[in-house]
Design an enzyme around this catalytic site. Structure first.
Site: not given
Ligand SMILES: NC(=O)c1ccc[n+]([C@@H]2O[C@H](COP(=O)([O-])OP(=O)(O)OC[C@H]3O[C@@H](n4cnc5c(N)ncnc54)[C@H](OP(=O)(O)O)[C@@H]3O)[C@@H](O)[C@H]2O)c1
Length: 273
Positions: A141, A154
């Site tokens: 991130s 985080y």
């Molecule tokens: N969105 C942002 O602003 C942002 C910015 C920078 C980095 N990121 C990073 O990008 C990555 C993806 O985030 P996103 O934005 O796509 O968020 P998201 O829409 O909330 O998706 C998160 C994914 O992680 C899975 N997950 C959560 N808890 C889990 C667990 N205990 N075991 C297995 N899977 C789990 C969820 O699937 P289930 O609920 O089906 O388990 C979901 O598919 C993360 O690493 C996040 O830190 C996001």
């Protein structure tokens, strides 16, 4: 360059957000998929959409914040030699701050964002290096380098992912295994709501769609980048930041303390000695 032989991509956190877009894009490129997450209904939806691109897709339910879930995915990654691409993407945030924090929630976040990522990365690195092919994409991130913007825990997990990736890249040099770390800014997914943050607090010009983010990350991958920052206009800014960090290197571990800490007889270097 994505591994040329037809291979399976293992994507964690594939049930929505960034991971679901990776599933679509890697399926379009002809990868079979192994999609990991907890929500089997949403995983199945993503799988059906990806199958339209003519690839084989399997889903695997696993909670990667628990040892048993991590071990099952690690075992599959270790044993299934069709897997040559890992998107180490699953991750969560938590409400910012340490005072009155829900420590159990923070620990679960560390388990998912750090422990699971490390075990999967180590397993993939070991097997891919032995096979002489493969690629590992670790999702960090922008907060990895800006803890002041949100929260130390985080952002600390994401700084860990950045450091891990930089050292993996060095360790895997010459092995034909690619490592890429991606540092997205604020992305329009369920992430912010799940983390207890207010998604409406960010101006529209700060937020990127997940599709735009993943397309940029894959373009960065194709261009051979190790570090990809999808929204950064000029990569020279990152290079300057990184060069400044590396400039510190030779002076961070020395026999004598710096002269500003000198007391009589303390062993400080007293200047440029
Ligand atoms: N969105 C942002 O602003 C942002 C910015 C920078 C980095 N990121 C990073 O990008 C990555 C993806 O985030 P996103 O934005 O796509 O968020 P998201 O829409 O909330 O998706 C998160 C994914 O992680 C899975 N997950 C959560 N808890 C889990 C667990 N205990 N075991 C297995 N899977 C789990 C969820 O699937 P289930 O609920 O089906 O388990 C979901 O598919 C993360 O690493 C996040 O830190 C996001």
């Amino acid at each position: 360059m994505v591994p040329s032989v037809r291979s399976t991509a293992l994507i964690t956190g594939a049930s929505g957000g960034i991971g679901a877009v990776y599933a679509d894009r890697l399926a379009r490129r002809g990868h079979d998929l192994l999609l990991v997450g907890r929500d089997t209904g949403r995983l199945t939806q993503v799988a059906h959409a990806a199958m339209r691109h003519g690839v084989a897709v399997e889903t695997m339910r696993a909670d990667l914040a628990e040892s048993a879930g991590i071990q099952r995915v690690v075992a599959r990654l270790r044993e299934d030699d069709t897997i040559a691409f890992l998107v180490n993407n699953a991750g969560v945030g938590a409400p910012p701050g340490l005072i009155n924090a829900d420590i159990d929630r923070l620990e679960a976040m560390i388990m998912l964002n750090v422990t699971a990522v490390t075990r999967l990365a180590a397993t993939a690195a070991t097997r891919f290096a032995a096979a002489g092919r493969g690629a590992i994409v670790n999702m960090s991130s922008a907060l990895a380098v800006l803890p002041e913007l949100f929260d130390g825990v985080y952002s600390g997990t994401k700084a860990f992912v950045l450091n891990l990736s930089l050292s993996m890249h060095k360790e895997l040099a010459g092995s034909n295994v690619r490592v890429q770390v991606v540092l997205p800014g604020v992305i329009r997914t369920g992430f912010l709501t799940n983390a207890g943050a207010d998604g409406t607090a960010f101006p529209a010009e700060m937020m990127m769609d997940a599709e735009t983010m993943v397309d940029a990350a894959m373009a960065g991958f194709d261009a051979g980048e190790v570090v990809t920052i999808p929204s950064l206009p000029d990569m020279a800014d990152w290079d300057a930041y990184n060069a400044a960090r590396l400039t510190l290197g030779p002076n961070l571990s020395r026999q004598y303390s710096a002269s500003r800490y000198a007391r009589a007889g303390s062993g400080a270097d007293g200047g440029d000695r």
